[in-house]
Design an enzyme around this catalytic site. Structure first.
Site, PDB file in Angstrom:
ATOM      1  CB  ILE A 186      69.701  51.459  59.935  1.00  0.00           C
ATOM      2  CG1 ILE A 186      68.860  50.202  59.676  1.00  0.00           C
ATOM      3  CG2 ILE A 186      69.084  52.676  59.233  1.00  0.00           C
ATOM      4  CD1 ILE A 186      67.435  50.253  60.161  1.00  0.00           C
ATOM      5  CG  HIS A 445      91.163  29.039  41.618  1.00  0.00           C
ATOM      6  ND1 HIS A 445      91.505  29.678  42.789  1.00  0.00           N
ATOM      7  CD2 HIS A 445      92.071  29.410  40.687  1.00  0.00           C
ATOM      8  CE1 HIS A 445      92.598  30.399  42.583  1.00  0.00           C
ATOM      9  NE2 HIS A 445      92.967  30.259  41.309  1.00  0.00           N
TER      10      HIS A 445
HETATM   11  P1  FAD Z   1      57.136  45.900  57.057  1.00  0.00           P
HETATM   12  O1  FAD Z   1      58.074  45.723  55.943  1.00  0.00           O
HETATM   13  O2  FAD Z   1      57.362  46.961  58.048  1.00  0.00           O
HETATM   14  O3  FAD Z   1      55.694  46.022  56.435  1.00  0.00           O
HETATM   15  C1  FAD Z   1      54.574  46.300  57.209  1.00  0.00           C
HETATM   16  C2  FAD Z   1      53.509  46.904  56.325  1.00  0.00           C
HETATM   17  O4  FAD Z   1      52.309  47.026  57.097  1.00  0.00           O
HETATM   18  C3  FAD Z   1      53.848  48.312  55.838  1.00  0.00           C
HETATM   19  O5  FAD Z   1      53.790  48.352  54.439  1.00  0.00           O
HETATM   20  C4  FAD Z   1      52.781  49.193  56.487  1.00  0.00           C
HETATM   21  O6  FAD Z   1      52.377  50.242  55.641  1.00  0.00           O
HETATM   22  C5  FAD Z   1      51.648  48.210  56.704  1.00  0.00           C
HETATM   23  N1  FAD Z   1      50.731  48.599  57.787  1.00  0.00           N
HETATM   24  C6  FAD Z   1      51.057  48.931  59.052  1.00  0.00           C
HETATM   25  N2  FAD Z   1      49.943  49.214  59.759  1.00  0.00           N
HETATM   26  C7  FAD Z   1      48.896  49.059  58.908  1.00  0.00           C
HETATM   27  C8  FAD Z   1      47.501  49.202  59.035  1.00  0.00           C
HETATM   28  N3  FAD Z   1      46.936  49.548  60.184  1.00  0.00           N
HETATM   29  N4  FAD Z   1      46.731  48.981  57.960  1.00  0.00           N
HETATM   30  C9  FAD Z   1      47.275  48.627  56.766  1.00  0.00           C
HETATM   31  N5  FAD Z   1      48.602  48.468  56.590  1.00  0.00           N
HETATM   32  C10 FAD Z   1      49.397  48.667  57.651  1.00  0.00           C
HETATM   33  N6  FAD Z   1      66.198  43.824  56.441  1.00  0.00           N
HETATM   34  C11 FAD Z   1      66.945  42.908  55.783  1.00  0.00           C
HETATM   35  O7  FAD Z   1      66.688  41.718  55.897  1.00  0.00           O
HETATM   36  N7  FAD Z   1      67.980  43.293  54.972  1.00  0.00           N
HETATM   37  C12 FAD Z   1      68.313  44.593  54.803  1.00  0.00           C
HETATM   38  O8  FAD Z   1      69.256  44.910  54.077  1.00  0.00           O
HETATM   39  C13 FAD Z   1      67.552  45.576  55.479  1.00  0.00           C
HETATM   40  N8  FAD Z   1      67.826  46.888  55.315  1.00  0.00           N
HETATM   41  C14 FAD Z   1      67.049  47.818  55.949  1.00  0.00           C
HETATM   42  C15 FAD Z   1      67.337  49.157  55.768  1.00  0.00           C
HETATM   43  C16 FAD Z   1      66.579  50.115  56.388  1.00  0.00           C
HETATM   44  C17 FAD Z   1      66.914  51.570  56.191  1.00  0.00           C
HETATM   45  C18 FAD Z   1      65.468  49.730  57.195  1.00  0.00           C
HETATM   46  C19 FAD Z   1      64.609  50.764  57.866  1.00  0.00           C
HETATM   47  C20 FAD Z   1      65.164  48.397  57.385  1.00  0.00           C
HETATM   48  C21 FAD Z   1      65.953  47.428  56.765  1.00  0.00           C
HETATM   49  N9  FAD Z   1      65.699  46.070  56.931  1.00  0.00           N
HETATM   50  C22 FAD Z   1      66.474  45.146  56.304  1.00  0.00           C
HETATM   51  C23 FAD Z   1      64.613  45.593  57.820  1.00  0.00           C
HETATM   52  C24 FAD Z   1      63.388  45.184  57.011  1.00  0.00           C
HETATM   53  O9  FAD Z   1      62.974  46.259  56.210  1.00  0.00           O
HETATM   54  C25 FAD Z   1      62.282  44.745  57.949  1.00  0.00           C
HETATM   55  O10 FAD Z   1      62.760  43.772  58.836  1.00  0.00           O
HETATM   56  C26 FAD Z   1      61.120  44.172  57.154  1.00  0.00           C
HETATM   57  O11 FAD Z   1      60.604  45.129  56.264  1.00  0.00           O
HETATM   58  C27 FAD Z   1      60.007  43.699  58.096  1.00  0.00           C
HETATM   59  O12 FAD Z   1      59.000  43.159  57.327  1.00  0.00           O
HETATM   60  P2  FAD Z   1      57.502  43.076  57.860  1.00  0.00           P
HETATM   61  O13 FAD Z   1      56.745  42.352  56.797  1.00  0.00           O
HETATM   62  O14 FAD Z   1      57.469  42.559  59.234  1.00  0.00           O
HETATM   63  O15 FAD Z   1      56.980  44.580  57.960  1.00  0.00           O
END
Ligand code: FAD
Length: 478
Positions: A186, A445
């Site tokens: 990141i 290619h």
């Molecule tokens: P998240 O995407 O974190 O989603 C969780 C959701 O739960 C959120 O929308 C949140 O609002 C919601 N939530 C949390 N608590 C509550 C609650 N109590 N009630 C209701 N809703 C709630 N990964 C890649 O594979 N490729 C990349 O290029 C990449 N680039 C990245 C760049 C950056 C800057 C960052 C920060 C991360 C990057 N990632 C990348 C990592 C990727 O974003 C995460 O691994 C991925 O989003 C995880 O998915 P998830 O579904 O576990 O959770």
């Protein structure tokens, strides 16, 4: 107030949560998806993968046009950067994608509730919505609440000039002097964005190398790029403290045996991520967490509470979007009683720096550390016609091979578009392909994908675009 009833409740609509909700609905389940953000898509879509790649696209454009005059005699004027317009364009990308997810939810009959969820017990979620409280009774819940940036207490001054990745992606301004703390993917990606848009970037990494998870030979071209585009990259350096100093941040760090004090206009802290499982009411369930706060799951993504499964960043491991989406499928299948496992999942990793770095399966460093005997074969992109045709010979493709069986255990690529190329490697590792399979697959290619085939040919000592080497018999004709 009467509670809504659902079969499957999914909490969190990131790439884990919405993939789980959609797949469960496709399997005939009544699904409710709860998300506290106004837009679906999670960190990945709103403040992670997508906005960072949109900005990296612009950063690359700027860099390529700058270089073009000196190399190819095609000179462009210095770019003028309209930050407001750039932010607007980035937002349009996010809005388009999150709107698409909302439509897809609708088309499957997935009910979406916007609000913050809190578990009252193992069958009831309370949701605080803008219109008041709602209660949802569920048979099974999939926790997909993701993670947030960690901000060590010593850096948490409540000063917006100290940014996490979310703040950096907002691109409020282009600071003259930016310090990036943390040389993981990141920090490297966002450092590249700011450096190419005009900030003077200094990077500080506590470990002895940037991108510590990748093989050193894959990191080298990226380190070289950073040396050229950043003001400085300091490894084995540690930030000790930060303090507000008027419109700047005073940073004290230890580097090269000395204590250094410097002023920066902004600081980006990218030192890791913390699971979002506090204030969720998990204490009212039987879901347990480990010492770092990640939800404990078995290889079927089942938690210690029989009503709960958990996926994605909140269970730890490799915190990547495609890992979350894969676990979503495993969790739904497990819920349906199918025989599934997340054991030995092959998860490719990509760092979208310039050049990109990608790897899958066993890495060379891991093989060394675990004493696994492997043969490693490399194909340098200086021998690729495609790479030469667009001046990107700084790449390299390598195969990690099991000597006895000639099975491909891992693939590593550094170079332009490595992130697109690695999927062929992932397919080879998952299918248990041998080097011969790859060598005998005709690749078009001129493409960079030929570097995979040529690396495989090099394994047998007769790669067309490299000098012949000792070794091996020719692969038998098909
Ligand atoms: P998240 O995407 O974190 O989603 C969780 C959701 O739960 C959120 O929308 C949140 O609002 C919601 N939530 C949390 N608590 C509550 C609650 N109590 N009630 C209701 N809703 C709630 N990964 C890649 O594979 N490729 C990349 O290029 C990449 N680039 C990245 C760049 C950056 C800057 C960052 C920060 C991360 C990057 N990632 C990348 C990592 C990727 O974003 C995460 O691994 C991925 O989003 C995880 O998915 P998830 O579904 O576990 O959770």
């Amino acid at each position: 107030m009467e509670a809504k009833q659902t079969e499957v409740l999914v909490l969190g609509a990131g790439p884990g949560g919405y993939a789980a909700a959609f797949f469960a609905a496709d399997q005939g389940k009544k699904v409710t998806l709860v998300e506290m953000d106004e837009r679906l898509g999670g960190v990945c879509l709103n403040r992670g993968c997508i906005p960072s790649k949109a900005l990296l696209h612009v950063a690359k454009l700027v860099d390529e046009t700058r270089e073009s005059g000196a190399i190819r005699g095609v000179t462009f004027a210095e770019p003028k950067i309209d930050l407001a317009k750039l932010r607007e364009w980035k937002m349009s990308v996010i809005t388009k994608l999150s709107g698409g997810i909302t439509q897809l939810a609708k088309s499957r009959g997935v009910e979406v509730v916007h609000g913050r969820g809190y578990f009252e017990d193992s069958q009831t979620l309370r949701v605080e919505t803008p219109k008041g409280q709602q209660f949802i009774k569920f048979q099974k819940a999939i926790l997909a609440v993701g993670s947030k940036p960690s901000l060590p207490a010593a850096f948490d001054l409540g000063n917006k000039r100290i940014m996490d990745s979310t703040g950096a992606l907002e691109l409020e301004e282009l600071p003259k002097k930016l310090l990036v703390v943390g040389g993981g993917y990141i920090g490297m990606e966002l450092g590249t964005v700011y450096a190419n848009l005009g900030s003077e970037v200094t990077m500080v990494e506590a470990m002895a190398t940037i991108l510590a998870g990748a093989d050193p030979d894959l990191v080298r071209p990226v380190a070289k790029y950073a040396e050229k585009h950043f003001k400085e990259v300091r490894v084995s350096a540690k930030v000790l403290s930060m303090a507000t100093a008027g419109k700047q941040i005073k940073v004290v760090m230890e580097f090269g045996g000395k204590k250094i004090e410097e002023l920066y206009d902004r600081v980006l802290v990218s030192v890791g991520r913390t699971p979002n499982c506090y204030d969720l009411g998990l204490k009212n369930t039987k879901v347990q967490r480990d010492a770092k706060g990640f939800v404990i799951v078995n290889d079927r993504m089942e938690t210690t509470d029989p009503n709960f499964l958990a996926i994605g960043d909140v269970v730890g491991g490799i915190m990547l979007a495609h890992k979350a989406s894969k676990e979503a499928r495993i969790a739904v299948e497990a819920m349906l009683g199918h025989a599934v496992t997340s054991k030995d999942l092959i998860i490719p990793a990509v760092v979208f720096t310039d050049p990109e770095v990608a790897w899958v399966g066993l890495t060379e460093s891991e093989a060394k550390a675990k004493n696994i005997p492997v043969e490693v074969v490399r194909f340098p992109w200086s021998a690729s016609g495609r790479a030469i045709s667009f001046d990107r010979t700084d790449g390299m493709t390598k195969l990690i091979v099991e000597p006895e069986t000639e099975r491909i255990l891992g693939v590593g690529i550094v170079g332009a578009g490595a992130g697109e190329l690695i999927s062929e490697g992932a397919h080879a590792v998952v299918m248990g392909s041998t080097v011969r399979d790859l060598a005998e697959t005709v690749h078009p290619h001129p493409t960079l994908s030929e570097t995979l085939m040529e690396a495989a040919e090099a394994f047998y000592g007769h790669c067309t675009h490299m000098a012949p080497s000792r070794k091996k018999t020719a692969p038998a004709a098909a």
